[in-house]
Design an enzyme around this catalytic site. Structure first.
Site, PDB file in Angstrom:
ATOM      1  N   TRP A 108       0.816  -1.218   0.000  1.00 46.76           N
ATOM      2  CA  TRP A 108       0.000   0.000   0.000  1.00 46.76           C
ATOM      3  C   TRP A 108       0.842   1.257   0.000  1.00 46.76           C
ATOM      4  O   TRP A 108       0.501   2.246  -0.658  1.00 46.76           O
ATOM      5  CB  TRP A 108      -1.022  -0.013   1.129  1.00 46.76           C
ATOM      6  CG  TRP A 108      -2.054  -1.075   0.880  1.00 46.76           C
ATOM      7  CD1 TRP A 108      -2.241  -2.225   1.597  1.00 46.76           C
ATOM      8  CD2 TRP A 108      -2.998  -1.130  -0.206  1.00 46.76           C
ATOM      9  NE1 TRP A 108      -3.237  -2.974   1.036  1.00 46.76           N
ATOM     10  CE2 TRP A 108      -3.730  -2.340  -0.064  1.00 46.76           C
ATOM     11  CE3 TRP A 108      -3.295  -0.293  -1.276  1.00 46.76           C
ATOM     12  CZ2 TRP A 108      -4.737  -2.714  -0.962  1.00 46.76           C
ATOM     13  CZ3 TRP A 108      -4.306  -0.661  -2.165  1.00 46.76           C
ATOM     14  CH2 TRP A 108      -5.011  -1.857  -2.007  1.00 46.76           C
ATOM     15  N   ASP A 179      -2.657   6.407   6.071  1.00 47.37           N
ATOM     16  CA  ASP A 179      -3.630   5.508   5.471  1.00 47.37           C
ATOM     17  C   ASP A 179      -4.001   4.494   6.553  1.00 47.37           C
ATOM     18  O   ASP A 179      -3.207   3.632   6.910  1.00 47.37           O
ATOM     19  CB  ASP A 179      -2.983   4.810   4.265  1.00 47.37           C
ATOM     20  CG  ASP A 179      -3.901   3.773   3.621  1.00 47.37           C
ATOM     21  OD1 ASP A 179      -5.037   3.590   4.103  1.00 47.37           O
ATOM     22  OD2 ASP A 179      -3.472   3.153   2.623  1.00 47.37           O
ATOM     23  N   LYS A 203     -13.151  -2.233   5.484  1.00 49.09           N
ATOM     24  CA  LYS A 203     -12.484  -3.205   6.350  1.00 49.09           C
ATOM     25  C   LYS A 203     -13.056  -3.156   7.764  1.00 49.09           C
ATOM     26  O   LYS A 203     -13.601  -4.132   8.231  1.00 49.09           O
ATOM     27  CB  LYS A 203     -10.975  -2.981   6.331  1.00 49.09           C
ATOM     28  CG  LYS A 203     -10.346  -3.617   5.085  1.00 49.09           C
ATOM     29  CD  LYS A 203      -9.522  -2.698   4.279  1.00 49.09           C
ATOM     30  CE  LYS A 203      -9.112  -3.370   2.968  1.00 49.09           C
ATOM     31  NZ  LYS A 203      -8.333  -2.477   2.122  1.00 49.09           N
TER      32      LYS A 203
END
Ligand SMILES: *Cc1c(COP(=O)(O)O)cnc(C)c1O
Length: 367
Positions: A108, A179, A203
């Site tokens: 990521w 993030d 999530k």
């Protein structure tokens, strides 16, 4: 079992979209047809209605309460996923073209980096764990902080590698941007340490289709004139995230998930649950060499647990047999291989216990 159904729910270890609380799924089923007595569904009414605006305001207020978000931070619901934020953040808060500093921790953070490159933003990787295949959160020295940096970026939890920052770096006056897609609300958070926090909902906090952004007021107006309307935080701040038609369904469900989090006892309770669940699985991993954890112990994630079996064949068999027992989503990401158990807030403790028991049984039979 969900109300009115005749099946037992599977244990959901998928990385995202991911498990939602069963009481929330029941509420969705019960409330989808009639929104606040309007005799119409929430997904077919005007987003300009008083009833809807009230839902958005309540949802924001709950998020503010759960994460103790100070008044000088705005809470936004945006579209385009966390992936859009990778590029939208520099457009808004790096008007000088950088430098942006970042810590490189895996898949990521690499995607974040790629978006900086596309825009020709100057960047500086202050530390990276690439050499050890992203098995840890790398150390960095605060002497590396560049006072000229427009922001400093981290990924609080690398969903794919299964590593998580144990605590956050102090970046002084440089806005810290994180993030938090996979661990938002999984543990208490000191929002004041951050300039901007973002997370795709799918999530820990709801269905896909909405992205939560928490941004400090002073960062909202840095945006240059040539950034398109929809890509300016300023636009969404001014219109309470309703400049255009918002993603009504996911926001509606996020609002219910927030009720559930509050009922459970908030982020403190989430952290306790998550560490209990993760502890059960790491205990099995640490018993002997049969299962090998992919992350070094002090960087282990409490929500995405990555591990390997003695060989790939056994790994495949493990995933298949788990699925036969209705434990789904245990195959690891192809970049890491092996297995991954994602155990977000709403995964029941019993599901983690069942997985731990199955891991021991599988080891006995295939050791
Ligand atoms: C899932 C994930 C993303 C991507 O989110 P989208 O909403 O699908 O764009 C970004 N960062 C992390 C850490 C993630 O886990």
């Amino acid at each position: 079992m969900c109300v009115g159904t005749d099946f037992e729910r599977a244990d959901n270890f998928f990385a995202g979209p991911a498990v939602l609380p069963e009481p929330v799924l029941n509420r969705v089923q019960q409330e989808i047809l009639n929104f606040k007595g309007m005799d119409l569904s929430v997904i077919e009414i005007s987003h300009r209605s008083k009833q809807w605006e009230e839902t958005v305001d309540q949802c924001i207020a709950k998020i503010r309460k759960i994460l103790s978000v100070p008044d000088n931070y705005e809470i936004l619901f945006l579209q385009g996923g966390a992936s859009t934020q990778f590029g939208m953040i520099p457009m808004n808060i790096a008007p000088g073209g950088g430098p942006v500093q970042l810590v490189h921790t895996g898949v990521w953070s690499k995607k974040k980096l790629a978006e900086l490159k596309i825009q020709g933003i100057e960047y500086d990787i202050v530390s990276s764990s690439e050499e050890t295949n992203f098995d840890r959160i790398p150390q960095f020295d605060s002497s590396q902080l560049n006072p000229q940096a427009e922001y400093f970026h981290i990924c609080s939890n690398e969903t794919i590698g299964g590593i998580q920052w144990p605590d956050y770096p102090d970046t002084g006056d440089i806005p810290l941007v994180a993030d938090m897609s996979s661990d938002i609300m999984s543990r208490p958070l000191d929002v004041e340490k951050f300039g901007l926090i973002y997370a795709g909902a799918q999530k820990n906090i709801g269905p896909s289709g909405v992205t939560l952004v928490i941004i400090r007021e002073d960062l909202v107006n840095r945006v240059p004139d040539n950034v398109p309307t929809m890509l300016r935080y300023e636009t969404h701040v001014k219109k309470n995230s309703m400049h255009n038609t918002p993603p009504v369904f996911p926001i509606w469900v996020v609002n219910m998930v927030m009720d559930w989090v509050i009922e459970q006892g908030g982020v403190e309770a989430m952290e306790k649950r998550n560490s209990e669940k993760a502890g059960m699985i790491y205990e099995v991993i640490d018993e002997d060499d049969y299962y090998q954890g992919a992350a070094v112990p002090n960087s282990r994630s409490a929500v995405n647990i990555t591990f390997r079996l003695p060989d790939d064949e056994l790994g495949k068999k493990f995933v298949e047999q788990a699925a036969e027992r209705k434990m789904l989503g245990l195959k690891g990401h192809r970049s890491v291989g092996g297995c991954r158990a994602s155990m977000y807030n709403s995964l029941p403790v019993e599901a983690a216990a069942r997985l731990a028991e199955f891991m021991r049984e599988f080891k006995r039979q295939n050791g």
